[in-house]
Design a protein around this motif. Structure first.
Motif, PDB file in Angstrom:
ATOM      1  N   LEU A 378      58.416 103.932  35.537  1.00 32.55           N
ATOM      2  CA  LEU A 378      58.646 103.041  34.405  1.00 32.55           C
ATOM      3  C   LEU A 378      59.062 101.648  34.873  1.00 32.55           C
ATOM      4  O   LEU A 378      59.760 101.500  35.881  1.00 32.55           O
ATOM      5  CB  LEU A 378      59.742 103.617  33.517  1.00 32.55           C
ATOM      6  N   GLY A 379      58.626 100.641  34.130  1.00 32.16           N
ATOM      7  CA  GLY A 379      58.988  99.280  34.486  1.00 32.16           C
ATOM      8  C   GLY A 379      58.278  98.784  35.719  1.00 32.16           C
ATOM      9  O   GLY A 379      58.733  97.838  36.360  1.00 32.16           O
ATOM     10  N   VAL A 380      57.168  99.438  36.078  1.00 39.13           N
ATOM     11  CA  VAL A 380      56.367  99.026  37.221  1.00 39.13           C
ATOM     12  C   VAL A 380      54.931  98.847  36.750  1.00 39.13           C
ATOM     13  O   VAL A 380      54.585  99.166  35.619  1.00 39.13           O
ATOM     14  CB  VAL A 380      56.434 100.063  38.364  1.00 39.13           C
ATOM     15  N   SER A 381      54.089  98.347  37.632  1.00 39.97           N
ATOM     16  CA  SER A 381      52.695  98.124  37.290  1.00 39.97           C
ATOM     17  C   SER A 381      51.820  98.513  38.474  1.00 39.97           C
ATOM     18  O   SER A 381      52.060  98.029  39.589  1.00 39.97           O
ATOM     19  CB  SER A 381      52.478  96.655  36.928  1.00 39.97           C
ATOM     20  N   PRO A 382      50.825  99.400  38.249  1.00 39.02           N
ATOM     21  CA  PRO A 382      50.548 100.084  36.978  1.00 39.02           C
ATOM     22  C   PRO A 382      51.520 101.236  36.749  1.00 39.02           C
ATOM     23  O   PRO A 382      52.163 101.730  37.675  1.00 39.02           O
ATOM     24  CB  PRO A 382      49.129 100.625  37.183  1.00 39.02           C
ATOM     25  N   THR A 383      51.611 101.648  35.470  1.00 39.19           N
ATOM     26  CA  THR A 383      52.314 102.873  35.128  1.00 39.19           C
ATOM     27  C   THR A 383      51.284 103.847  34.569  1.00 39.19           C
ATOM     28  O   THR A 383      50.091 103.512  34.451  1.00 39.19           O
ATOM     29  CB  THR A 383      53.453 102.612  34.131  1.00 39.19           C
ATOM     30  N   SER A 384      51.708 105.057  34.235  1.00 37.05           N
ATOM     31  CA  SER A 384      50.737 106.058  33.813  1.00 37.05           C
ATOM     32  C   SER A 384      51.430 107.140  32.988  1.00 37.05           C
ATOM     33  O   SER A 384      52.668 107.215  32.946  1.00 37.05           O
ATOM     34  CB  SER A 384      50.030 106.680  35.021  1.00 37.05           C
ATOM     35  N   GLY A 385      50.620 107.986  32.350  1.00 38.59           N
ATOM     36  CA  GLY A 385      51.183 109.064  31.542  1.00 38.59           C
ATOM     37  C   GLY A 385      50.162 110.146  31.262  1.00 38.59           C
ATOM     38  O   GLY A 385      48.953 109.963  31.454  1.00 38.59           O
ATOM     39  N   LEU A 386      50.670 111.311  30.822  1.00 39.38           N
ATOM     40  CA  LEU A 386      49.844 112.469  30.484  1.00 39.38           C
ATOM     41  C   LEU A 386      50.351 113.087  29.189  1.00 39.38           C
ATOM     42  O   LEU A 386      51.539 113.032  28.889  1.00 39.38           O
ATOM     43  CB  LEU A 386      49.944 113.552  31.555  1.00 39.38           C
ATOM     44  N   ILE A 387      49.451 113.689  28.463  1.00 36.38           N
ATOM     45  CA  ILE A 387      49.832 114.633  27.416  1.00 36.38           C
ATOM     46  C   ILE A 387      49.194 115.963  27.774  1.00 36.38           C
ATOM     47  O   ILE A 387      47.957 116.059  27.910  1.00 36.38           O
ATOM     48  CB  ILE A 387      49.402 114.168  26.018  1.00 36.38           C
ATOM     49  N   LEU A 388      50.022 116.960  27.966  1.00 36.72           N
ATOM     50  CA  LEU A 388      49.580 118.298  28.332  1.00 36.72           C
ATOM     51  C   LEU A 388      49.765 119.227  27.139  1.00 36.72           C
ATOM     52  O   LEU A 388      50.625 119.012  26.286  1.00 36.72           O
ATOM     53  CB  LEU A 388      50.384 118.826  29.519  1.00 36.72           C
ATOM     54  N   ALA A 389      48.950 120.300  27.096  1.00 36.86           N
ATOM     55  CA  ALA A 389      49.057 121.259  25.994  1.00 36.86           C
ATOM     56  C   ALA A 389      48.759 122.652  26.488  1.00 36.86           C
ATOM     57  O   ALA A 389      47.943 122.850  27.420  1.00 36.86           O
ATOM     58  CB  ALA A 389      48.102 120.892  24.871  1.00 36.86           C
TER      59      ALA A 389
END
Length: 391
Positions: A378-389
């Motif tokens: 967080l607060g860096v570049s690039p950042t990333s994310g996932l949505i898992l199910a």
């Protein structure tokens, strides 16, 4: 498209033991990465030879071409590395794997991270060879804690965020780690008095607001959902995976500190959050549990706002009201202990814990959890994310 190559699942997870920085001396960093990959393949019920793709991030030194030889893999079809240091690319390494699988460039991909800084180099250490460090070093900004403390202080100034709100991040994470035998801080309780008595590292960040520095490795094996249904573990679907940055961040607080004022006291996750929710056709109200990258406690508060769990500026109150606590909160987070209390492997532990939650295997299991948000650094570049199910 059901059961097609467009539906991708995590089928295996693996990790080594986690120790304090410099604590692993009997194996090399490369050996640890191999161990995590083999464990993840075994977890899936696969032979490591069936892996044909590798992804990683943060300039991982455990090179895929050497990993191929070490693991006896006959054909390597895909490799990918995410730009940037730290954990910004942790979820993005999964995104690369998903892209390779959807495009047919590989059939079974492992995303991994090996980190043993006592054997290699210290991440976050000031380095004049990196041009952007020369913009911050003259002002005494020599380490990430100092750099991101400015953003946390700005958030406190703008919105009235309190030290007690930061404490809640650290205390709830430690409580979760105390239920996790694999956590570095397992068996080491933390109370509010001890938290506030700890030394200031970079105002307003105290000792327990700052992540651990750890040795260890993690790995995640992915393949198509069609194939996953025949493997050992309950598959966990990757509903959405995204990486990116808002405008003007560059290297963000780790360099120029020249982010737009409107975005300065944020986690740089607004664009990534929007992309994730759109791809998954859901919103924050649909997330049952979250693994939020907690390198510094205050950044978690900003991420909760950026990902839409509360309005901008109200993250402190959201946390202070107990919403992130396991067992009682509306959005339990970092259920294995997070970077602050489980281990700091640049965010890959968060991916593993997301998978465990959706398999029903967490040491702080959220009852009925079917969806999990995982964020990168967080607060860096690039950042990333996932949505898992759960599949």
């Amino acid at each position: 498209m059901t059961n097609s190559r467009y539906d991708i699942a995590i089928v295996g997870i693996g990790q080594t033991r986690f120790t304090k920085w410099g604590g692993i001396t009997d194996k090399s960093q490369f050996q640890l990465a191999c161990e995590a990959i083999i464990t993840a393949a075994n977890d899936a019920g696969l032979n490591p030879e069936e892996i044909d793709g590798f992804t990683s991030f943060s300039n991982d030194a455990n090179e895929a071409n050497l990993m191929q030889v070490a693991l006896g893999i006959p054909v390597m079809r895909f490799t990918g590395m995410v730009w940037g240091g730290g954990g910004g690319g942790s979820s993005a390494s999964i995104a690369l794997a998903v892209a390779a699988l959807r495009s047919g460039q590989a059939h079974t991909v492992v995303a991994y991270r090996g980190l043993c800084q006592g054997q290699t180099r210290r991440f976050g250490k000031a380095n004049s060879a990196r041009a952007h460090n020369n913009f911050t070093a003259p002002f005494g900004l020599l380490a990430p804690g100092q750099m991101l403390a400015l953003m946390v202080r700005r958030h406190m100034h703008l919105y009235g965020t309190k030290p007690e709100h930061l404490a809640e991040i650290a205390l709830s994470g430690r409580a979760n780690a105390n239920r996790n035998p694999n956590a570095v801080m397992y068996g080491r309780e933390l109370d509010e008095q001890t938290y506030f008595a700890s030394r200031m590292i970079a105002d307003p960040l105290r000792l327990y607001d700052c992540c651990l520095e750890s040795d260890g490795a993690c790995a995640v094996v992915l393949t198509t959902l069609e194939r996953a249904l025949d493997l050992r573990q309950k598959p966990v679907r990757v509903l959405a995976a995204a990486q990116g940055s808002g405008p003007g961040w560059g290297s963000g607080p780790l360099g120029s500190q020249n982010m737009p004022d409107a975005d300065y006291a944020t986690s740089n996750s607004v664009a990534v959050a929007k992309a994730l929710y759109e791809e998954a056709s859901m919103g924050p109200e649909d997330i049952d549990v979250a693994q939020v990258y907690d390198h510094f406690s205050g950044m978690v508060i900003m991420a909760l706002e950026d990902y839409g769990f509360c309005p901008r500026g109200s993250g402190g109150d959201f946390v202070g009201d107990g919403n992130i606590r396991w067992g009682t909160g509306s959005l339990p987070i970092n259920t294995a202990g997070g970077n602050l209390s489980e281990a700091y492997i640049h965010g890959m532990t968060h991916v593993l814990e997301g998978v465990r939650q959706l398999r029903g295997q967490s040491t702080s299991q959220v009852e009925g959890a079917e969806t999990c948000l995982v964020t990168g650094g967080l607060g860096v570049s690039p950042t990333s994310g996932l949505i898992l199910a759960a599949a």
